[in-house]
Design a protein around this motif. Structure first.
Motif, mmCIF file in Angstrom:
data_model
loop_
_atom_site.group_PDB
_atom_site.id
_atom_site.type_symbol
_atom_site.label_atom_id
_atom_site.label_comp_id
_atom_site.label_asym_id
_atom_site.label_seq_id
_atom_site.Cartn_x
_atom_site.Cartn_y
_atom_site.Cartn_z
ATOM 1 N N GLY A 12 -11.770 0.948 10.299
ATOM 2 C CA GLY A 12 -10.390 1.333 10.039
ATOM 3 C C GLY A 12 -10.057 1.390 8.566
ATOM 4 N N ASP A 13 -8.796 1.629 8.295
ATOM 5 C CA ASP A 13 -8.260 1.782 6.950
ATOM 6 C C ASP A 13 -7.938 0.419 6.359
ATOM 7 O OD1 ASP A 13 -6.808 2.358 4.658
ATOM 8 O OD2 ASP A 13 -5.373 3.672 5.655
ATOM 9 N N SER A 15 -6.130 -0.430 4.064
ATOM 10 C CA SER A 15 -4.732 -0.628 3.667
ATOM 11 C C SER A 15 -3.826 -0.938 4.872
ATOM 12 C CB SER A 15 -4.207 0.604 2.927
ATOM 13 O OG SER A 15 -4.139 1.713 3.797
ATOM 14 N N ALA A 16 -4.361 -0.822 6.083
ATOM 15 C CA ALA A 16 -3.587 -1.139 7.297
ATOM 16 C C ALA A 16 -3.535 -2.655 7.498
ATOM 17 C CB ALA A 16 -4.229 -0.472 8.511
ATOM 18 N N ASP A 17 -2.629 -3.098 8.360
ATOM 19 C CA ASP A 17 -2.591 -4.523 8.716
ATOM 20 C C ASP A 17 -3.918 -4.910 9.361
ATOM 21 O OD1 ASP A 17 0.019 -4.789 7.809
ATOM 22 O OD2 ASP A 17 0.887 -4.426 9.776
ATOM 23 N N ALA A 41 -5.028 1.851 14.344
ATOM 24 C CA ALA A 41 -3.770 1.194 13.986
ATOM 25 C C ALA A 41 -3.945 -0.005 13.054
ATOM 26 C CB ALA A 41 -3.052 0.742 15.253
ATOM 27 N N ARG A 42 -5.127 -0.572 12.998
ATOM 28 C CA ARG A 42 -5.379 -1.793 12.230
ATOM 29 C C ARG A 42 -6.690 -1.686 11.469
ATOM 30 N NH1 ARG A 42 -2.003 -6.590 12.355
ATOM 31 N NH2 ARG A 42 -0.536 -6.280 14.050
ATOM 32 N N TYR A 43 -6.822 -2.534 10.459
ATOM 33 C CA TYR A 43 -8.111 -2.718 9.798
ATOM 34 C C TYR A 43 -8.818 -3.828 10.566
ATOM 35 C CZ TYR A 43 -11.565 -3.785 6.201
ATOM 36 O OH TYR A 43 -12.740 -4.002 5.516
#
Length: 90
Positions: A12-13, A15-17, A41-43
């Protein structure tokens, strides 16, 4: 702070939660379909416990107490303040 050598699945990204996944009897496979779904939706951070996957088993052998302290250290070192935790079978 203790030093731990762990195999860690990341998805995941960044910068995501963050979502910390704590596995049960088997480490989480990067090919598991739910990992890519969660990563939208999340890291996702999914370490393999010591002695599982490619994470070496520490010489002290106190697994349960050791896991508690290990995951306290992991949580202390994750980026950001909004971290969700999900566990499988513990």
């Amino acid at each position: 702070m203790m030093r731990h050598e762990l195999e860690i699945l990341r998805a995941g990204d960044e910068s995501a939660d963050t979502l910390l996944l704590i596995h049960g009897i088997n480490p989480i496979s990067p090919k598991a379909p739910f990992v890519s779904g969660l990563a939208r939706a999340r890291y996702v951070i999914a370490p393999a416990h010591p002695g599982f996957g490619a994470s070496p088993l520490p010489p002290d052998g106190d697994m349960l107490y050791g896991l508690v302290n290990l995951y306290l250290d992991v949580l202390d070192n994750l980026p950001g303040y909004d971290v969700a935790v999900a566990g499988f079978g513990f």
